[in-house]
Design an enzyme around this catalytic site. Structure first.
Site, PDB file in Angstrom:
ATOM      1  N   SER A 131       0.834  -1.200   0.000  1.00 30.01           N
ATOM      2  CA  SER A 131       0.000   0.000   0.000  1.00 30.01           C
ATOM      3  C   SER A 131       0.869   1.249   0.000  1.00 30.01           C
ATOM      4  O   SER A 131       1.608   1.480  -0.949  1.00 30.01           O
ATOM      5  CB  SER A 131      -0.980  -0.055   1.180  1.00 30.01           C
ATOM      6  OG  SER A 131      -1.952   0.943   1.091  1.00 30.01           O
ATOM      7  N   HIS A 172      -3.884  -0.442  -4.628  1.00 29.28           N
ATOM      8  CA  HIS A 172      -5.349  -0.642  -4.520  1.00 29.28           C
ATOM      9  C   HIS A 172      -5.982  -0.256  -5.868  1.00 29.28           C
ATOM     10  O   HIS A 172      -7.021   0.396  -5.913  1.00 29.28           O
ATOM     11  CB  HIS A 172      -5.936   0.224  -3.401  1.00 29.28           C
ATOM     12  CG  HIS A 172      -5.377  -0.035  -2.043  1.00 29.28           C
ATOM     13  ND1 HIS A 172      -5.746  -1.121  -1.275  1.00 29.28           N
ATOM     14  CD2 HIS A 172      -4.464   0.655  -1.310  1.00 29.28           C
ATOM     15  CE1 HIS A 172      -5.088  -1.090  -0.113  1.00 29.28           C
ATOM     16  NE2 HIS A 172      -4.302  -0.021  -0.122  1.00 29.28           N
ATOM     17  N   GLU A 199      -5.047  -5.045  -5.347  1.00 22.80           N
ATOM     18  CA  GLU A 199      -4.930  -5.656  -4.020  1.00 22.80           C
ATOM     19  C   GLU A 199      -4.605  -7.148  -4.136  1.00 22.80           C
ATOM     20  O   GLU A 199      -4.950  -7.799  -5.121  1.00 22.80           O
ATOM     21  CB  GLU A 199      -6.230  -5.451  -3.244  1.00 22.80           C
ATOM     22  CG  GLU A 199      -6.492  -3.986  -2.922  1.00 22.80           C
ATOM     23  CD  GLU A 199      -7.787  -3.741  -2.171  1.00 22.80           C
ATOM     24  OE1 GLU A 199      -8.539  -4.721  -1.965  1.00 22.80           O
ATOM     25  OE2 GLU A 199      -8.045  -2.585  -1.800  1.00 22.80           O
TER      26      GLU A 199
END
Length: 268
Positions: A131, A172, A199
């Site tokens: 992330s 994401h 993801e």
């Protein structure tokens, strides 16, 4: 090509599997040396360092790593401490958790810890991040931006850690509809490749500039170098982007991409 050195990067799009097969995290342990590995988890990105650090420490131990330590570097003073630098220097693998990418660069950038991280990478140590920890890998990173139609002034960028050059990462990716902001990012310099990572998906970047996809979803590479028409330097705030043509690659596990030659390929 001087953009690439001896190390490896495992760049994870976030929300990696932690309960099932855990393919990405197990691959990180494998690349770090398996039962001989010494893993350092850096929690600078998160506001919950104890909780997040403990979760990854438990997971990595379960997957059979040799040793794992969590370094909570929450302010720049600690990032210059000799003891912290010495602990990081032992690592065979370094893992950045998610959170806020500006916390990572703001705390680590330009410190002794940051310099040691680059030295480890040059020595062949694998650096991983999920992330926000993925976004910081490149020399320029996305720190904010709206999903949807690419428009001027809907994107915020800042300097990253500079481990991967001439590439901008977004994470994401499909789950949050971020193709528009990645296109806006590469429109500002079409020499730079855009890499959007879904993801539970990662790219394992090798020293020669090739990467391979690991995980359950896809990686999208957008290349604006063939572009012949763009209005990025002329549009007003809120006005929509024109960028044509753009070359796009959508890749899943079993495929890879050569960042130097800008071509996709099957994984051997």
């Amino acid at each position: 090509m001087s953009d690439y050195v001896d190390g490896k990067l495992l760049i994870i799009g976030g929300a990696e599997d932690k309960k099932g097969e855990c393919k990405i995290l197990k691959r990180f342990i494998q690349e770090s040396g398996g039962r001989e590995s010494i893993i350092t988890v850096l929690t600078a990105a998160t506001e919950y360092p104890e909780q997040v650090g403990a979760e990854y420490k438990e997971l990595f131990k379960k997957f059979g790593c040799g040793d794992v330590q969590v370094l909570d570097v929450s302010e720049r003073g600690r990032a210059n401490h000799e003891s912290i630098v010495r602990e990081l220097d032992k690592s065979s693998g370094v893992f950045f958790t998610g959170g806020d990418q500006l916390r990572i660069t703001g705390i680590i950038g330009g410190t002794r810890l940051g310099k040691t991280l680059h030295q480890l990478y040059e020595r062949g140590v694998i650096i991983a991040g999920t992330s926000a920890g993925a976004s910081v890998m490149s020399d320029t990173m996305i720190v904010g931006g709206e999903a949807g139609t690419p428009k001027k002034d809907t994107l915020t960028m800042a300097p990253g850690l500079g481990l991967l050059r001439s590439v901008v990462i977004d994470q994401h990716f499909a789950q949050r509809g971020r193709i528009g902001r990645l296109l806006m990012a590469i429109s500002q310099n079409p020499y730079v490749l855009g890499v959007g990572i879904d993801e539970d998906t990662a790219i394992l970047v090798h020293a020669d500039g090739r990467f391979f996809v690991v995980g359950s979803n896809t990686v999208t590479v957008v290349d604006a170098s063939p572009t012949i028409a763009s209005n990025v330097s002329e549009i007003s705030p809120g006005q929509a982007l024109v960028l044509t043509p753009v070359l796009m690659h959508v890749l899943s596990e079993g495929y890879g991409f050569d960042l130097k030659r800008r071509v996709a390929h099957l994984q051997p």
